[in-house]
Motif scaffolding. Sequence first.
Motif, PDB file in Angstrom:
ATOM      1  N   THR A 105       6.829   5.812   1.444  1.00  0.00           N
ATOM      2  CA  THR A 105       6.097   4.589   1.071  1.00  0.00           C
ATOM      3  C   THR A 105       7.017   3.397   0.753  1.00  0.00           C
ATOM      4  O   THR A 105       6.541   2.369   0.290  1.00  0.00           O
ATOM      5  CB  THR A 105       5.196   4.865  -0.148  1.00  0.00           C
ATOM      6  OG1 THR A 105       5.997   5.375  -1.233  1.00  0.00           O
ATOM      7  CG2 THR A 105       4.122   5.887   0.183  1.00  0.00           C
ATOM      8  N   LYS A 106       8.308   3.537   1.030  1.00  0.00           N
ATOM      9  CA  LYS A 106       9.243   2.452   0.708  1.00  0.00           C
ATOM     10  C   LYS A 106       8.908   1.154   1.423  1.00  0.00           C
ATOM     11  O   LYS A 106       9.067   0.069   0.885  1.00  0.00           O
ATOM     12  CB  LYS A 106      10.675   2.878   1.068  1.00  0.00           C
ATOM     13  CG  LYS A 106      11.485   3.371  -0.110  1.00  0.00           C
ATOM     14  CD  LYS A 106      12.923   3.608   0.291  1.00  0.00           C
ATOM     15  CE  LYS A 106      13.741   4.096  -0.909  1.00  0.00           C
ATOM     16  NZ  LYS A 106      15.145   4.401  -0.504  1.00  0.00           N
ATOM     17  N   SER A 107       8.450   1.257   2.668  1.00  0.00           N
ATOM     18  CA  SER A 107       8.256   0.053   3.476  1.00  0.00           C
ATOM     19  C   SER A 107       6.785  -0.250   3.747  1.00  0.00           C
ATOM     20  O   SER A 107       6.458  -1.005   4.651  1.00  0.00           O
ATOM     21  CB  SER A 107       8.996   0.201   4.806  1.00  0.00           C
ATOM     22  OG  SER A 107       8.528   1.345   5.501  1.00  0.00           O
ATOM     23  N   SER A 108       5.882   0.335   2.949  1.00  0.00           N
ATOM     24  CA  SER A 108       4.445   0.095   3.173  1.00  0.00           C
ATOM     25  C   SER A 108       3.841  -0.661   1.993  1.00  0.00           C
ATOM     26  O   SER A 108       4.439  -0.772   0.921  1.00  0.00           O
ATOM     27  CB  SER A 108       3.716   1.423   3.384  1.00  0.00           C
ATOM     28  OG  SER A 108       3.978   2.325   2.334  1.00  0.00           O
ATOM     29  N   PHE A 109       2.631  -1.181   2.197  1.00  0.00           N
ATOM     30  CA  PHE A 109       1.833  -1.762   1.116  1.00  0.00           C
ATOM     31  C   PHE A 109       1.124  -0.592   0.455  1.00  0.00           C
ATOM     32  O   PHE A 109       0.357   0.122   1.093  1.00  0.00           O
ATOM     33  CB  PHE A 109       0.825  -2.761   1.688  1.00  0.00           C
ATOM     34  CG  PHE A 109       0.003  -3.461   0.635  1.00  0.00           C
ATOM     35  CD1 PHE A 109       0.370  -4.706   0.160  1.00  0.00           C
ATOM     36  CD2 PHE A 109      -1.157  -2.869   0.125  1.00  0.00           C
ATOM     37  CE1 PHE A 109      -0.388  -5.362  -0.810  1.00  0.00           C
ATOM     38  CE2 PHE A 109      -1.911  -3.505  -0.842  1.00  0.00           C
ATOM     39  CZ  PHE A 109      -1.530  -4.758  -1.312  1.00  0.00           C
ATOM     40  N   ASN A 110       1.378  -0.391  -0.836  1.00  0.00           N
ATOM     41  CA  ASN A 110       0.931   0.838  -1.486  1.00  0.00           C
ATOM     42  C   ASN A 110      -0.108   0.604  -2.573  1.00  0.00           C
ATOM     43  O   ASN A 110       0.070  -0.248  -3.444  1.00  0.00           O
ATOM     44  CB  ASN A 110       2.132   1.548  -2.111  1.00  0.00           C
ATOM     45  CG  ASN A 110       3.193   1.900  -1.087  1.00  0.00           C
ATOM     46  OD1 ASN A 110       2.875   2.377  -0.002  1.00  0.00           O
ATOM     47  ND2 ASN A 110       4.448   1.641  -1.406  1.00  0.00           N
ATOM     48  N   ILE A 111      -1.178   1.391  -2.495  1.00  0.00           N
ATOM     49  CA  ILE A 111      -2.204   1.428  -3.537  1.00  0.00           C
ATOM     50  C   ILE A 111      -2.065   2.793  -4.202  1.00  0.00           C
ATOM     51  O   ILE A 111      -2.353   3.830  -3.582  1.00  0.00           O
ATOM     52  CB  ILE A 111      -3.610   1.253  -2.933  1.00  0.00           C
ATOM     53  CG1 ILE A 111      -3.695  -0.085  -2.178  1.00  0.00           C
ATOM     54  CG2 ILE A 111      -4.681   1.324  -4.020  1.00  0.00           C
ATOM     55  CD1 ILE A 111      -4.898  -0.191  -1.258  1.00  0.00           C
ATOM     56  N   ARG A 157      -2.484   0.617  10.411  1.00  0.00           N
ATOM     57  CA  ARG A 157      -2.234  -0.377   9.361  1.00  0.00           C
ATOM     58  C   ARG A 157      -1.219   0.199   8.365  1.00  0.00           C
ATOM     59  O   ARG A 157      -1.368   1.325   7.900  1.00  0.00           O
ATOM     60  CB  ARG A 157      -3.535  -0.755   8.642  1.00  0.00           C
ATOM     61  CG  ARG A 157      -3.329  -1.909   7.650  1.00  0.00           C
ATOM     62  CD  ARG A 157      -4.624  -2.231   6.908  1.00  0.00           C
ATOM     63  NE  ARG A 157      -5.556  -3.013   7.694  1.00  0.00           N
ATOM     64  CZ  ARG A 157      -5.597  -4.350   7.723  1.00  0.00           C
ATOM     65  NH1 ARG A 157      -4.741  -5.044   7.026  1.00  0.00           N
ATOM     66  NH2 ARG A 157      -6.493  -4.966   8.449  1.00  0.00           N
ATOM     67  N   ASN A 158      -0.226  -0.580   8.036  1.00  0.00           N
ATOM     68  CA  ASN A 158       0.865  -0.112   7.174  1.00  0.00           C
ATOM     69  C   ASN A 158       0.485  -0.210   5.692  1.00  0.00           C
ATOM     70  O   ASN A 158       1.136  -0.885   4.892  1.00  0.00           O
ATOM     71  CB  ASN A 158       2.141  -0.914   7.454  1.00  0.00           C
ATOM     72  CG  ASN A 158       3.365  -0.287   6.813  1.00  0.00           C
ATOM     73  OD1 ASN A 158       3.426   0.935   6.635  1.00  0.00           O
ATOM     74  ND2 ASN A 158       4.336  -1.103   6.449  1.00  0.00           N
ATOM     75  N   VAL A 159      -0.606   0.475   5.358  1.00  0.00           N
ATOM     76  CA  VAL A 159      -1.114   0.536   3.981  1.00  0.00           C
ATOM     77  C   VAL A 159      -1.258   2.003   3.610  1.00  0.00           C
ATOM     78  O   VAL A 159      -1.818   2.785   4.375  1.00  0.00           O
ATOM     79  CB  VAL A 159      -2.479  -0.179   3.863  1.00  0.00           C
ATOM     80  CG1 VAL A 159      -3.103   0.066   2.496  1.00  0.00           C
ATOM     81  CG2 VAL A 159      -2.318  -1.680   4.110  1.00  0.00           C
ATOM     82  N   CYS A 160      -0.751   2.371   2.450  1.00  0.00           N
ATOM     83  CA  CYS A 160      -0.868   3.749   1.970  1.00  0.00           C
ATOM     84  C   CYS A 160      -1.681   3.788   0.681  1.00  0.00           C
ATOM     85  O   CYS A 160      -1.413   3.018  -0.248  1.00  0.00           O
ATOM     86  CB  CYS A 160       0.508   4.358   1.701  1.00  0.00           C
ATOM     87  SG  CYS A 160       1.468   4.709   3.188  1.00  0.00           S
ATOM     88  N   VAL A 161      -2.674   4.664   0.651  1.00  0.00           N
ATOM     89  CA  VAL A 161      -3.404   4.958  -0.586  1.00  0.00           C
ATOM     90  C   VAL A 161      -2.887   6.310  -1.064  1.00  0.00           C
ATOM     91  O   VAL A 161      -2.989   7.309  -0.351  1.00  0.00           O
ATOM     92  CB  VAL A 161      -4.926   5.002  -0.348  1.00  0.00           C
ATOM     93  CG1 VAL A 161      -5.650   5.367  -1.647  1.00  0.00           C
ATOM     94  CG2 VAL A 161      -5.419   3.656   0.171  1.00  0.00           C
TER      95      VAL A 161
END
Length: 462
Positions: A105-111, A157-161
């Motif tokens: 998750t270093k390079s993603s938008f993280n929720i 999409r570069n988003v991680c939940v």
Amino acid sequence: MKEINNIKEVYFIGIGGIGMSALARYFKAKGKKVSGYDKTETVLSKQLVQEGIPVYYEDDEKYIAKGADIIVYTPAVPKEHKGLLYYRQNGYPVLKRSDVLGEITKSSFNICIAGTHGKTTITTMTAHLLRHSGYGCNAFLGGIAANYNSNFWSSERNVCVVEADEYDRSFLKLQPDIAAISAMDADHLDIYGTEDKMQQAFVDFAGKVKKGGTLLSKYGLAKENDLKADHHLTYSLQNNNANAYAANIANREGGYTFDAYINDRWLKDIELNMGGLHNIENAVAAIAIAKQLHIEDEKIKAAVAAFKGVKRRFEYIIPPAGKKATVYIDDYAHHPAELEALIKGVKLLFADKKCTVVFQPHLFSRTRDLAEAFAASLDMADEVILLPVYPARELPVEGVTSRLILDKMKNEYKHLMNKEETLNWIRKHYDKNKPGVLITSGAGDIDQMVQAVKGILEGGKW
């Protein structure tokens, strides 16, 4: 750790765990060779095998993946595990699950959603809202989403939940753009020592929110004033001092309808098809996160209505079907506050039915530390059966058994039984002519009883 793209093979020690299996599925989806070990075969490990991930149940060197680029292990694995020792002694990169998740998750938008309880449902609801609405996300869940029968999925999409686990301070490896904290009740005192130190870890987690990011916390948490972020919002079930809360709640066929107030605006007539008032509060948190991402109201409402829940979170094994029908609910609740929310939710939804709880305490240390609180929560039920303590990663502690809880209970309808005795009790005592609600609850292996209990209740083997 190697760059993710350069990794060709991964071996997991403890692959059947809910968080570990999500990571295994991630690497498999990336085209990597994946295999692993676990102590016992479970429904989840069987699914991994069906998905092309070999799982071994014998701690033997012949099953070790000697070509693995990284070894991922869970802290629950004993230090003397032969496979773990082999990899360490031979210079392999041996990493905790939290380290690997942090790297991914270093390079993603993280929720990232944390809390001593509520986090799995909020994480799953949030990921579902993003997926169902078409927004898209990669999801690393701590439970099985009933809609997709999985704890992981990927997206362009570069988003991680991500479910942010406080055990072993794992969540401090994450870098949230949006963080949520649902609860900070005393737990994992075998790790933290004191409740204050545990709560400080949540303060530290809040401090990990990136510059310009948002923190969403349940209104009224301990150390609330110490939770800092550039944008800090609060949520609640119905407290209108929070930035987000529910109103006009009405029961509806084992679920609810309600309105949600989110940042000075109302979403009206939301349908939630799962029980438990705490799940309305969880939905408010997920909706508040979705609104931070500017997802349209109608898409949010459609997604909430379509949400089928999380396996073992107020899961209807036998759903409500009229006043004369028996209801059977299975739940992961293993903390006194979770049990209280579960039993209270059942009592409100099914006020005219007898509520019987079969509870399996999880961990000797938790049973010892929270026995009085467990007793108070279980006293809310009409009748209680306590199974033996499930040890998980722990060795027995002298003087700590389920009787420690039983002796502190005021409810006279209380029993100590093993699993077989419990099934026989249900056959003999659960009267189909006086329908009630039966709950099985706990984080150990009580879920292995579910199909047997369901068969007894549905098959007329009284």
